[in-house]
Write an enzyme that holds these catalytic residues in place. Structure first.
Site, mmCIF file in Angstrom:
data_model
loop_
_atom_site.group_PDB
_atom_site.id
_atom_site.type_symbol
_atom_site.label_atom_id
_atom_site.label_comp_id
_atom_site.label_asym_id
_atom_site.label_seq_id
_atom_site.Cartn_x
_atom_site.Cartn_y
_atom_site.Cartn_z
ATOM 1 N N CYS A 1 10.323 8.424 -11.384
ATOM 2 C CA CYS A 1 9.874 9.090 -10.199
ATOM 3 C C CYS A 1 10.966 10.505 -10.164
ATOM 4 O O CYS A 1 10.230 11.443 -10.003
ATOM 5 C CB CYS A 1 9.636 8.406 -8.611
ATOM 6 S SG CYS A 1 8.344 7.428 -9.816
ATOM 7 N N HIS B 1 6.759 15.107 -5.289
ATOM 8 C CA HIS B 1 6.797 13.551 -6.143
ATOM 9 C C HIS B 1 5.185 13.450 -5.168
ATOM 10 O O HIS B 1 5.294 12.378 -4.039
ATOM 11 C CB HIS B 1 7.905 12.826 -6.127
ATOM 12 C CG HIS B 1 7.156 11.262 -6.463
ATOM 13 N ND1 HIS B 1 6.526 11.820 -7.805
ATOM 14 C CD2 HIS B 1 7.266 10.069 -6.337
ATOM 15 C CE1 HIS B 1 6.327 9.939 -7.838
ATOM 16 N NE2 HIS B 1 7.298 9.454 -6.884
ATOM 17 N N ASN C 1 0.341 7.161 -7.781
ATOM 18 C CA ASN C 1 1.814 7.900 -7.873
ATOM 19 C C ASN C 1 1.945 7.925 -9.838
ATOM 20 O O ASN C 1 1.968 6.764 -10.453
ATOM 21 C CB ASN C 1 2.320 6.997 -7.343
ATOM 22 C CG ASN C 1 3.743 7.245 -7.743
ATOM 23 O OD1 ASN C 1 4.759 7.777 -8.377
ATOM 24 N ND2 ASN C 1 4.901 5.932 -6.767
HETATM 25 O O1 UT7 Z 1 7.986 6.215 -6.083
HETATM 26 C C1 UT7 Z 1 8.728 6.135 -6.158
HETATM 27 C C2 UT7 Z 1 8.923 6.152 -5.262
HETATM 28 N N1 UT7 Z 1 7.674 4.930 -4.258
HETATM 29 C C3 UT7 Z 1 7.311 4.814 -2.686
HETATM 30 O O2 UT7 Z 1 7.752 5.620 -2.311
HETATM 31 C C4 UT7 Z 1 6.508 3.572 -2.313
HETATM 32 C C5 UT7 Z 1 7.016 4.046 -0.962
HETATM 33 N N2 UT7 Z 1 6.015 2.660 -0.128
HETATM 34 C C6 UT7 Z 1 5.234 2.608 0.221
HETATM 35 O O3 UT7 Z 1 4.684 4.172 -0.104
HETATM 36 C C7 UT7 Z 1 4.801 1.539 0.947
HETATM 37 O O4 UT7 Z 1 5.329 1.248 2.132
HETATM 38 C C8 UT7 Z 1 3.604 1.368 0.536
HETATM 39 C C9 UT7 Z 1 1.941 1.148 0.455
HETATM 40 C C10 UT7 Z 1 4.378 -0.053 -0.956
HETATM 41 C C11 UT7 Z 1 3.095 -0.243 1.528
HETATM 42 O O5 UT7 Z 1 2.892 0.406 2.642
HETATM 43 P P1 UT7 Z 1 3.643 -0.485 4.384
HETATM 44 O O6 UT7 Z 1 2.715 0.371 4.894
HETATM 45 O O7 UT7 Z 1 5.481 -0.004 3.715
HETATM 46 O O8 UT7 Z 1 2.483 -1.704 3.498
HETATM 47 P P2 UT7 Z 1 3.857 -3.571 4.191
HETATM 48 O O9 UT7 Z 1 4.152 -3.674 2.390
HETATM 49 O O10 UT7 Z 1 4.298 -3.499 5.044
HETATM 50 O O11 UT7 Z 1 2.507 -4.195 3.754
HETATM 51 C C12 UT7 Z 1 1.462 -4.616 5.135
HETATM 52 C C13 UT7 Z 1 0.735 -5.768 4.913
HETATM 53 C C14 UT7 Z 1 1.493 -7.186 4.460
HETATM 54 O O12 UT7 Z 1 0.081 -8.101 5.159
HETATM 55 P P3 UT7 Z 1 0.700 -9.246 6.331
HETATM 56 O O13 UT7 Z 1 2.531 -9.713 5.494
HETATM 57 O O14 UT7 Z 1 1.466 -7.646 7.009
HETATM 58 O O15 UT7 Z 1 -0.200 -9.497 6.772
HETATM 59 C C15 UT7 Z 1 0.849 -7.063 2.972
HETATM 60 O O16 UT7 Z 1 0.763 -8.350 2.155
HETATM 61 O O17 UT7 Z 1 -0.451 -5.116 3.727
HETATM 62 C C16 UT7 Z 1 -0.751 -5.938 2.815
HETATM 63 N N3 UT7 Z 1 -0.349 -6.141 1.243
HETATM 64 C C17 UT7 Z 1 -2.565 -5.704 1.054
HETATM 65 N N4 UT7 Z 1 -3.275 -5.731 1.452
HETATM 66 C C18 UT7 Z 1 -3.486 -4.986 0.555
HETATM 67 C C19 UT7 Z 1 -0.081 -5.029 0.603
HETATM 68 N N5 UT7 Z 1 -0.222 -4.623 -0.782
HETATM 69 C C20 UT7 Z 1 -1.821 -4.703 0.134
HETATM 70 C C21 UT7 Z 1 -2.666 -4.494 -1.378
HETATM 71 N N6 UT7 Z 1 -4.367 -4.517 -0.633
HETATM 72 N N7 UT7 Z 1 -3.076 -3.846 -1.637
#
Ligand code: UT7
Length: 324
Positions: free
Chosen positions: A113, A251, A281
């Site tokens: 990225c 980004h 992204n």
């Molecule tokens: O390009 C390179 C750089 N990349 C980035 O900068 C990405 C950085 N990370 C992020 O943008 C965020 O961490 C994410 C968008 C990937 C995830 O957001 P989050 O607020 O950190 O969510 P999480 O991973 O902690 O997941 C929260 C919940 C989980 O459920 P539980 O364990 O709380 O029951 C996941 O299983 O959301 C669930 N979940 C989803 N639910 C519905 C994860 N993906 C999905 C989905 N739809 N697509």
């Protein structure tokens, strides 16, 4: 002094747009979750015949057209990508062939990225030492081809696309307060984190392409800190303050990262170019896609001070300050 001035921008997207609702019909997710956690509403997905090199070539042609230049004017092509058409040769050589400007320098840069910011750093250094007079710097990706479409935590986040700029070496003022062109670039990597965002395959290990894997929360945490630090580092190098920036072109990984970074620096959110809602992204393509969007809609104009920044797998991160 010799500086690298942006004289044209261009971009390209695949034909097919995929909205959140279409994904929600296929996997256990929802439009609401994707929008509130990431700001993404839509992404583009490459179809048959659309590849990283074909999107890169279209973006490059549009940048050349905007610059009023012919492909024969280009002596250097630096293509940032993590999804090349083939493991080798470099996709930059495919673009060079398609453009019909043989004989110059052409190679790919792999910094995921952060690739476009790395590519600007490399191209700017080469132009300043006289390796070429004009460069095409391109970020192009087809991440849809390395996504695990069963993994809802990653597949909703990424899209395909390409963006390009033409850099031209020109004599400009020594004073960064008036000069056009790239004023300062800082690049970093911290390989201790190379397994937080990676692809679980490769030619030298599994003999396969592999699929993208990410520990999103940890990437998020590092992103905000690393990005605000490197922005300050670049501004310090030229003796400027966050308030001097006309436009931040970050980004486009997650709208929440963009908001948090802007807030940490005390930047007016209206100065942040956001396209993550439309494109998701697109890895190395995201910065040049956003830059081209803001140039074409008339927000970014000649003379504006623009900060580009990115962070990605490796980890790698960096920022580049330029006056358009
Ligand atoms: O390009 C390179 C750089 N990349 C980035 O900068 C990405 C950085 N990370 C992020 O943008 C965020 O961490 C994410 C968008 C990937 C995830 O957001 P989050 O607020 O950190 O969510 P999480 O991973 O902690 O997941 C929260 C919940 C989980 O459920 P539980 O364990 O709380 O029951 C996941 O299983 O959301 C669930 N979940 C989803 N639910 C519905 C994860 N993906 C999905 C989905 N739809 N697509």
């Amino acid at each position: 002094m010799r500086r690298s001035v942006v004289v044209g921008t261009g971009s390209a997207l695949p034909e097919r747009a995929v909205g959140n609702a279409e994904l929600a019909a296929r996997i256990d997710t929802s439009d609401e979750w994707i929008r509130t956690r990431t700001g993404i509403a839509n992404r583009y997905v490459a179809g048959e015949g659309e590849t990283t090199a074909s999107l890169a070539t279209t973006a490059a042609r549009r940048a050349l057209e905007a610059a009023g230049l012919a492909s024969a004017d280009i002596g250097l092509i630096v293509l940032a990508t993590a999804t090349p058409d083939q493991t080798f040769p470099a996709s930059a050589t495919i673009v060079q062939h398609e453009l019909g400007c043989h004989g110059g320098i052409a190679f790919d840069v792999a910094a995921v990225c952060s690739g476009f910011v790395y590519a600007i750093g490399v191209a700017d250094a080469m132009l300043r030492v006289g390796a070429a007079q004009r460069a095409l710097v391109i970020g192009a990706e087809t991440f849809s081809r390395i996504l695990d479409w069963e993994d809802r935590a990653t597949c909703v986040l990424f899209g395909d696309g390409a963006g390009a700029i033409v850099l031209e070496a020109r004599e400009e003022s020594d004073d960064p307060r008036v000069a056009r062109g790239v004023l300062a670039t800082r690049l970093h990597a911290d390989g201790r984190h190379n397994q937080l965002l990676f692809v679980d395959g490769g030619p030298s290990t599994t003999g396969t392409v592999g699929k993208l894997r990410m520990r999103g929360k940890e990437v998020f945490r590092h992103a905000v800190t690393n990005l605000s630090d490197v922005l300050v580092e670049v501004l310090d190098e030229v003796g400027m303050q966050p308030g001097d920036i006309d436009w931040l072109v970050p980004h486009q990984a997650n709208a929440r990262i963009l908001e948090a970074t802007a807030k940490k620096l005390g930047l007016d959110p209206a100065k942040v170019v956001i396209t993550v809602d439309r494109h998701a992204n697109t890895s190395a393509a995201s910065v040049p896609l956003a830059l081209d969007a803001a140039v074409r809609d008339g927000r970014i104009r000649q003379g504006d001070l623009v900060m580009l920044e990115a962070m990605g797998g490796g980890f790698t991160w960096g920022a580049s300050l330029l006056r358009m």
